[in-house]
Write a protein that holds these residues in place. Structure first.
Motif, PDB file in Angstrom:
ATOM      1  N   UNK A 205      32.226   5.922 -31.135  1.00 52.92           N
ATOM      2  CA  UNK A 205      31.854   5.207 -32.830  1.00 52.92           C
ATOM      3  C   UNK A 205      32.067   3.799 -32.831  1.00 52.92           C
ATOM      4  N   UNK A 206      32.849   3.155 -31.755  1.00 50.33           N
ATOM      5  CA  UNK A 206      33.331   1.841 -31.954  1.00 50.33           C
ATOM      6  C   UNK A 206      32.351   0.971 -30.687  1.00 50.33           C
ATOM      7  N   UNK A 207      31.406   1.682 -30.178  1.00 49.84           N
ATOM      8  CA  UNK A 207      30.824   1.136 -29.067  1.00 49.84           C
ATOM      9  C   UNK A 207      30.037  -0.398 -29.716  1.00 49.84           C
ATOM     10  N   UNK A 208      29.429  -0.276 -30.863  1.00 48.46           N
ATOM     11  CA  UNK A 208      28.818  -1.283 -31.488  1.00 48.46           C
ATOM     12  C   UNK A 208      29.694  -2.437 -31.577  1.00 48.46           C
ATOM     13  N   UNK A 209      30.913  -2.177 -31.986  1.00 44.94           N
ATOM     14  CA  UNK A 209      31.806  -3.284 -32.373  1.00 44.94           C
ATOM     15  C   UNK A 209      32.142  -3.887 -30.781  1.00 44.94           C
ATOM     16  N   UNK A 210      32.447  -3.148 -29.833  1.00 42.12           N
ATOM     17  CA  UNK A 210      32.606  -3.744 -28.616  1.00 42.12           C
ATOM     18  C   UNK A 210      31.751  -4.882 -28.057  1.00 42.12           C
ATOM     19  N   UNK A 211      30.184  -4.322 -28.274  1.00 39.05           N
ATOM     20  CA  UNK A 211      29.169  -5.018 -27.960  1.00 39.05           C
ATOM     21  C   UNK A 211      29.253  -6.427 -28.855  1.00 39.05           C
ATOM     22  N   UNK A 212      29.544  -6.351 -30.179  1.00 47.58           N
ATOM     23  CA  UNK A 212      29.355  -7.433 -31.139  1.00 47.58           C
ATOM     24  C   UNK A 212      30.727  -8.399 -30.592  1.00 47.58           C
ATOM     25  N   UNK A 213      31.957  -7.874 -30.279  1.00 47.94           N
ATOM     26  CA  UNK A 213      32.800  -8.644 -29.952  1.00 47.94           C
ATOM     27  C   UNK A 213      32.659  -9.475 -28.585  1.00 47.94           C
ATOM     28  N   UNK A 214      32.152  -8.720 -27.840  1.00 51.29           N
ATOM     29  CA  UNK A 214      31.812  -9.423 -26.172  1.00 51.29           C
ATOM     30  C   UNK A 214      30.730 -10.471 -26.807  1.00 51.29           C
ATOM     31  N   UNK A 215      29.697 -10.461 -27.568  1.00 50.12           N
ATOM     32  CA  UNK A 215      28.722 -11.323 -27.925  1.00 50.12           C
ATOM     33  C   UNK A 215      29.351 -12.634 -28.588  1.00 50.12           C
ATOM     34  N   UNK A 216      30.376 -12.309 -29.321  1.00 49.80           N
ATOM     35  CA  UNK A 216      31.036 -13.332 -30.281  1.00 49.80           C
ATOM     36  C   UNK A 216      31.655 -14.344 -29.382  1.00 49.80           C
TER      37      UNK A 216
ATOM     38  N   UNK B 186      41.037   7.611 -26.134  1.00 51.81           N
ATOM     39  CA  UNK B 186      41.914   6.944 -25.417  1.00 51.81           C
ATOM     40  C   UNK B 186      41.239   6.335 -24.146  1.00 51.81           C
ATOM     41  N   UNK B 187      40.040   6.519 -23.906  1.00 51.98           N
ATOM     42  CA  UNK B 187      39.648   6.168 -22.485  1.00 51.98           C
ATOM     43  C   UNK B 187      38.315   5.655 -22.822  1.00 51.98           C
ATOM     44  N   UNK B 188      38.017   5.144 -23.999  1.00 45.94           N
ATOM     45  CA  UNK B 188      36.439   4.535 -24.207  1.00 45.94           C
ATOM     46  C   UNK B 188      36.756   2.956 -23.581  1.00 45.94           C
ATOM     47  N   UNK B 189      37.765   2.555 -23.251  1.00 38.86           N
ATOM     48  CA  UNK B 189      37.914   1.153 -22.520  1.00 38.86           C
ATOM     49  C   UNK B 189      36.827   1.293 -21.450  1.00 38.86           C
TER      50      UNK B 189
ATOM     51  N   UNK C 205      36.719 -10.123 -18.907  1.00 39.09           N
ATOM     52  CA  UNK C 205      36.104  -9.911 -20.106  1.00 39.09           C
ATOM     53  C   UNK C 205      36.441  -8.574 -20.854  1.00 39.09           C
ATOM     54  N   UNK C 206      36.533  -7.533 -20.188  1.00 41.85           N
ATOM     55  CA  UNK C 206      36.953  -6.174 -20.809  1.00 41.85           C
ATOM     56  C   UNK C 206      38.266  -6.334 -21.494  1.00 41.85           C
ATOM     57  N   UNK C 207      39.165  -7.029 -20.847  1.00 43.56           N
ATOM     58  CA  UNK C 207      40.443  -7.194 -21.456  1.00 43.56           C
ATOM     59  C   UNK C 207      40.474  -8.117 -22.588  1.00 43.56           C
ATOM     60  N   UNK C 208      39.512  -9.344 -22.586  1.00 36.30           N
ATOM     61  CA  UNK C 208      39.565 -10.016 -23.718  1.00 36.30           C
ATOM     62  C   UNK C 208      38.925  -9.395 -24.875  1.00 36.30           C
TER      63      UNK C 208
END
Length: 646
Positions: free
Chosen positions: A268-279, A321-324, A357-360
């Motif tokens: 459910x948080x996948x969109x947020x991850x993409x948005x944060x990366x793009x930010x 717990x593993x969505x990273x 980038x993942x950890x950022x």
């Protein structure tokens, strides 16, 4: 930009395709001559200095009865030299039927195998009438075979729904040549399209835009197009009982219907991850981001195919717990997919940047402690691989010398974690805001191209010349030993500190158990830990496995029920520890776990531990479960148990 040397279009062409670099290049200031990048890619047989692919079109039928894909591959190619008389391609475990030029002329061809580790060379004789810069089509009729490494065919009972057969591909690093005859090298990026026929109840997706879907008798025909140039290893296909569900503005998930609700909740948080990366990175250039949750035989945590990220069902635990893993693949949309290593010796440019980038992203999403614990755990995994190879091994370097090896056989945590540490060290030296500014410049400069470490260093030097004073520049360069970081073997030259108070408490909790005095007084802190902190506890026990007695492990299992945890990350570490210590009560659970997941991160250390504990038992488990493992995993586990046979 101050001090920047003008670069002509011709020079850019040479950098992209010939790997040429002058000894006056900026990077020699800090690295010296380093390693020659004159050879584009030692892992390909293709003559990319003479002819290059501009577009690939696949017209294939998926035959689930014969377990082959058959049809044609049409390569649109450009001649780079006058008098082109031969085209060399990578083609492994393929049956070639016929090869024709666009005018219908049938061409002669032959196979030879100059390096068995990377497969044979398909040499095609072409008429010398092809002129330099001429673009032409080459069509090859072929079929895959039962030896093909890139295709994993599954029976219905090997899927979650147990209703339809299933197939998926995996092409990284050099297995796309077992899916189609082509220039299988990341130094060449091309667009591609496809027309795929399957049984009409089988849905097909690719790492490309789905243009149209229709039926012809008992068949489904699906057309695809990828208009962004990509390397061959990012070509991907999945087919089975599949459905799509939208997750966010431009994100979605694809999986079997029976598994869909679990995946939607977990991701459910996948969109947020993409948005944060793009930010903090550049614009997301792929349009949509879809993730496919595959059956358990998928041998990796994830694979970053554009528009079609593949992921193991092991990441769908139920507690997020593993969505990273998904976050890592999101980050690859920039580093790896958009800016790509030109050859596999520079693999750290893909994975080190992506791990950073993942950890950022997770740092911005989940806070400082989660970031630090993730980095600390990654650092521990790095030292495990360094020990496995030995500090003097070239495979512990960020620029390994493959010496003709299949690059996949050398993949480890080194390019990920040592690369992350290198970039984090640079970040610490110049400051986070400056590093993120550099990263944007780097991504903009090399978007849609393939590069080597020389490009990275040249751009960094240009950056610090433009944004720092001469004295600041000298100070920065005095703190970054580029040569040792990139070419040195063994541990990184700078040790970074990722300590947190909870991390230290978690390690001390492990130490207290190893005293053998029963349950520590503060043992209940474990229950409030997130998964990575629990893994820190387990990794500490593994690091001190010689002190772990069976009574100690029995007490830990009573207190935390680790044998029965739903978290596969904790489970594989726990089982590894128990096998090393001879705690044989867990063996039936290990057997069950090895039949549940085909992810190599779990399989390889567990089979290594089992092989040391009881070779015959390890072979028994392998023979029992290998039918559900991916062909790549079968080979790699087989090499652990019986090196002479694989």
């Amino acid at each position: 930009m101050k001090g920047t040397v003008a670069v002509t279009v011709a020079a850019l062409f040479l950098v992209a395709f010939l790997g040429y670099y002058s000894e006056t290049s900026r990077y020699t200031e800090v690295v010296g001559t380093g390693v020659s990048e004159g050879v584009i890619d030692n892992s390909t047989n293709a003559n990319v200095h003479e002819v290059v692919t501009k577009h690939l079109h696949l017209n294939l039928t998926l035959d689930f009865d014969e377990k082959v894909a058959k049809g044609t591959a049409t390569l649109t190619m450009e001649a780079l030299v006058e008098g082109l008389d031969q085209i060399d391609l990578d083609a492994r475990y393929l049956e070639i039927m016929e090869i024709k030029l666009q005018d219908g002329q049938t061409l002669d061809y032959k196979f030879d195998e100059p390096n068995p580790n990377i497969g044979p060379k398909l040499s095609i004789a072409v008429p010398k009438t092809i002129q330099k810069n001429e673009v032409f089509n080459l069509t090859i009729g072929y079929s895959t075979t039962n030896k093909t490494l890139s295709l994993n065919w599954l029976e219905p009972e090997q899927t979650a729904g147990n209703t339809l057969p299933y197939v998926f591909t995996h092409c990284e690093a050099i297995d796309c040549r077992t899916l189609a005859p082509l220039q299988d090298t990341p130094s060449v990026k091309s667009t591609y399209s496809a027309l795929i026929r399957s049984p009409k109840d089988i849905k097909v997706y690719m790492s490309a835009q789905n243009l149209e879907d229709w039926t012809e008798g008992d068949s489904r025909v699906t057309s695809f197009e990828m208009n962004v140039p990509i390397p061959s290893y990012l070509i991907a296909l999945v087919a089975g009982d599949l459905e799509y569900r939208k997750l966010g503005r431009n994100t979605g998930v694809i999986t079997e219907p029976i598994f869909m609700e679990k995946c939607v909740n977990e991701l459910s948080e996948l969109q947020d991850s993409l948005d944060v990366a793009e930010s903090f990175l550049t614009k997301y250039e792929w349009g949509v981001y879809n993730i496919v949750i595959l059956p358990p035989s998928f041998p990796f945590g994830g694979m970053e195919n554009p528009l079609l990220t593949f992921a193991s069902p092991a990441i769908i635990v139920g507690d997020k717990s593993q969505v990273n893993v998904a976050t890592h693949e999101v980050a690859h949309s920039w580093t790896g997919n958009l800016v790509t290593n030109r050859n596999w010796e520079n693999f750290w440019l893909n994975e080190g940047f992506t791990k950073w980038s993942e950890r950022a992203i997770i740092r911005k999403q989940r806070g400082e402690e989660f970031y630090l614990v993730s980095a600390a755990l990654g650092n521990s995994s790095l030292y495990g691989d360094l020990e496995l190879y030995g500090d003097d091994s070239t495979f512990t370097s960020l620029h390994p010398n493959y010496e003709g090896a299949n690059p996949y056989d050398t993949f480890s945590r080194v390019p990920y974690e040592k690369g992350f540490l290198f970039l984090t060290h640079i970040q610490n030296v110049i400051g986070n805001d400056n590093f993120e500014m550099f990263l944007i410049i780097y991504l903009d400069k090399y978007r849609m191209t393939s590069i080597t470490y020389t490009d990275f260093i040249d751009t960094f030097l240009e950056f610090i010349e433009s944004y720092f004073s001469d004295q600041e520049r000298k100070n920065i360069l005095s703190k970054i030993d580029f040569h040792t970081w990139i070419f040195g073997t063994g541990p990184p030259p700078v040790q970074l500190n990722f300590t947190t108070s909870n991390l230290e408490i978690s390690r001390k909790l492990a130490d207290d158990y190893l005293l053998g005095k029963g349950t520590p007084e503060n043992h209940d802190v474990f229950f409030d830990y997130f998964s990575l902190l629990k893994c820190i506890f387990l990794q500490r026990l593994i690091d001190r496995a010689e002190d772990a007695t069976i009574p100690i492990l029995e007490q830990i299992d009573i207190d935390y029920q680790l044998t029965n945890t739903i978290d596969p990350e904790q489970k594989y570490l726990w089982f590894q520890l128990c096998i090393m210590a001879g705690y044989d009560k867990v063996i039936p659970s290990v057997d069950e776990f090895l039949g549940q997941y085909g992810r190599q991160k779990y399989l390889l250390p567990l089979y290594r531990a089992l092989n040391g504990y009881d070779h015959d038992l390890a072979v028994e488990f392998f023979n029992k479960h290998k039918g559900m493992y991916h062909p790549v995993a079968v080979v790699n586990v087989g090499r652990i148990l019986n090196p002479d046979s694989y």
